[in-house]
Design an enzyme around this catalytic site. Structure first.
Site, mmCIF file in Angstrom:
data_model
loop_
_atom_site.group_PDB
_atom_site.id
_atom_site.type_symbol
_atom_site.label_atom_id
_atom_site.label_comp_id
_atom_site.label_asym_id
_atom_site.label_seq_id
_atom_site.Cartn_x
_atom_site.Cartn_y
_atom_site.Cartn_z
ATOM 1 N N HIS A 74 -27.263 7.969 -5.301
ATOM 2 C CA HIS A 74 -27.303 8.761 -6.533
ATOM 3 C C HIS A 74 -28.265 8.204 -7.554
ATOM 4 O O HIS A 74 -28.718 7.068 -7.461
ATOM 5 C CB HIS A 74 -25.905 8.905 -7.129
ATOM 6 C CG HIS A 74 -25.365 7.659 -7.759
ATOM 7 N ND1 HIS A 74 -24.677 6.704 -7.051
ATOM 8 C CD2 HIS A 74 -25.409 7.208 -9.040
ATOM 9 C CE1 HIS A 74 -24.322 5.729 -7.867
ATOM 10 N NE2 HIS A 74 -24.763 5.996 -9.085
ATOM 11 N N ASP A 76 -29.132 7.525 -11.630
ATOM 12 C CA ASP A 76 -28.553 7.238 -12.956
ATOM 13 C C ASP A 76 -29.550 7.664 -14.022
ATOM 14 O O ASP A 76 -30.684 7.154 -14.064
ATOM 15 C CB ASP A 76 -28.327 5.734 -13.149
ATOM 16 C CG ASP A 76 -27.190 5.155 -12.332
ATOM 17 O OD1 ASP A 76 -26.508 5.894 -11.602
ATOM 18 O OD2 ASP A 76 -26.986 3.926 -12.436
ATOM 19 N N HIS A 80 -26.345 7.984 -19.122
ATOM 20 C CA HIS A 80 -25.162 7.392 -18.473
ATOM 21 C C HIS A 80 -24.612 6.244 -19.301
ATOM 22 O O HIS A 80 -23.415 6.005 -19.308
ATOM 23 C CB HIS A 80 -25.555 6.917 -17.077
ATOM 24 C CG HIS A 80 -24.455 6.266 -16.295
ATOM 25 N ND1 HIS A 80 -23.165 6.755 -16.260
ATOM 26 C CD2 HIS A 80 -24.453 5.154 -15.500
ATOM 27 C CE1 HIS A 80 -22.431 5.981 -15.476
ATOM 28 N NE2 HIS A 80 -23.182 5.005 -15.026
ATOM 29 N N HIS A 209 -27.762 -1.589 -16.365
ATOM 30 C CA HIS A 209 -27.436 -0.354 -17.091
ATOM 31 C C HIS A 209 -27.795 -0.504 -18.574
ATOM 32 O O HIS A 209 -28.498 0.330 -19.140
ATOM 33 C CB HIS A 209 -25.951 -0.019 -16.949
ATOM 34 C CG HIS A 209 -25.559 0.453 -15.582
ATOM 35 N ND1 HIS A 209 -25.321 -0.406 -14.535
ATOM 36 C CD2 HIS A 209 -25.375 1.697 -15.088
ATOM 37 C CE1 HIS A 209 -24.985 0.296 -13.458
ATOM 38 N NE2 HIS A 209 -25.027 1.575 -13.758
#
Ligand code: MN
Length: 259
Positions: A74, A76, A80, A209
């Site tokens: 997947h 991101d 997110h 992230h």
């Protein structure tokens, strides 16, 4: 007609270029990241038949799907993470489509990860790679090849111990270097998420992230077949579904490589 597109089609049909599928199968067996309470868990994949050439639809077969946006192989999007929430063009439906195509730099740490599942990529290893292959260009995907995708058993893939998950990833300083000084497109990994298993305890927590999405950059998780890519020169096609305000989505990630 563009000569480069003519040549691309010719070389694909002649086998001089190959398309490599970097995506894992998406289905009920797909392993999903586990979060400790009180955080909301992501559901696994459910597939429910709508009809199967039967009374519900005599000539057609189709399914209803349910899963979290961050499931299986997947993409991101910056939205997110809270650090990317205010950025322009930060969601699946607003990211400019030309950013779904990019070159890839593949850093192979398979040997290190074989003896240390918590192995982290650090800046000296990036610089050593660059001395062999050249500077990572702006706008490139950086793919961390770890061999982790060979863990087809979900428990081995997630590798959760009493003290949380253990899987390889990026040291915060490496993420800073790649985001700020190399201006990469994003980070791609073979593990369930772009951050290392123990990254909740890093400073900052979850740097792949926190830093990457704060800089408007992307992530790709649960990739496979990275061993079939050259260190440089592959073209990646990685596009999420155009989910309105989507934070990510399963993606069919493809690479074009010299045969
Ligand atoms: Mn994700």
């Amino acid at each position: 007609m563009s000569g480069v597109l003519d040549r691309l089609i010719h070389e694909l049909s002649a086998g001089a270029l190959q398309v490599i599928d970097l995506s894992r199968p998406l289905g009920p067996e797909t392993a999903v990241i586990e979060l400790p309470p009180p955080f909301a868990p992501s559901p696994g994949v459910t597939v429910e038949e709508i009809s199967h050439y039967d009374e519900r639809g005599p000539a057609w077969y189709w399914n209803r799907l349910a899963f979290g946006e961050h499931t299986g192989t997947h993409f991101d999007a910056p939205i997110h993470w809270i650090t990317g929430r205010e950025l322009p063009d930060n969601a699946c439906d607003t990211i400019p489509a030309d950013r779904f195509l990019g070159t890839a730099c593949v850093l192979d740490v398979t040997a290190e990860v074989a003896t240390d599942p918590d192995f982290l990529l650090v800046p000296p290893l990036i610089e050593a790679w660059e001395s062999d292959h050249g500077r990572i260009p702006a706008g490139a995907w950086v793919l961390l090849r770890t061999g982790w995708s060979e863990r087809t058993d979900p428990a081995a893939f997630l590798n959760v111990g009493e003290d949380g998950p253990h899987s390889p990833g990026f040291h915060p300083a490496a993420v800073e270097l790649l985001a700020r000084e190399r201006d990469v497109l994003g980070l791609g990994v073979e593990t369930v998420g772009t951050d290392a298993g123990q990254a909740g305890s890093f400073e900052p927590p979850f740097p792949a992230h926190t830093i990457m999405h704060g800089a408007g950059k992307f992530g790709l998780a649960s990739l496979c077949n990275l061993d079939r890519l050259p260190p440089t020169g592959a073209i990646l096609i990685a596009a999420p579904l155009k989910i309105v305000n989507g934070s990510g989505s399963p993606a069919r990630v493809l690479a074009i490589v010299p045969a």
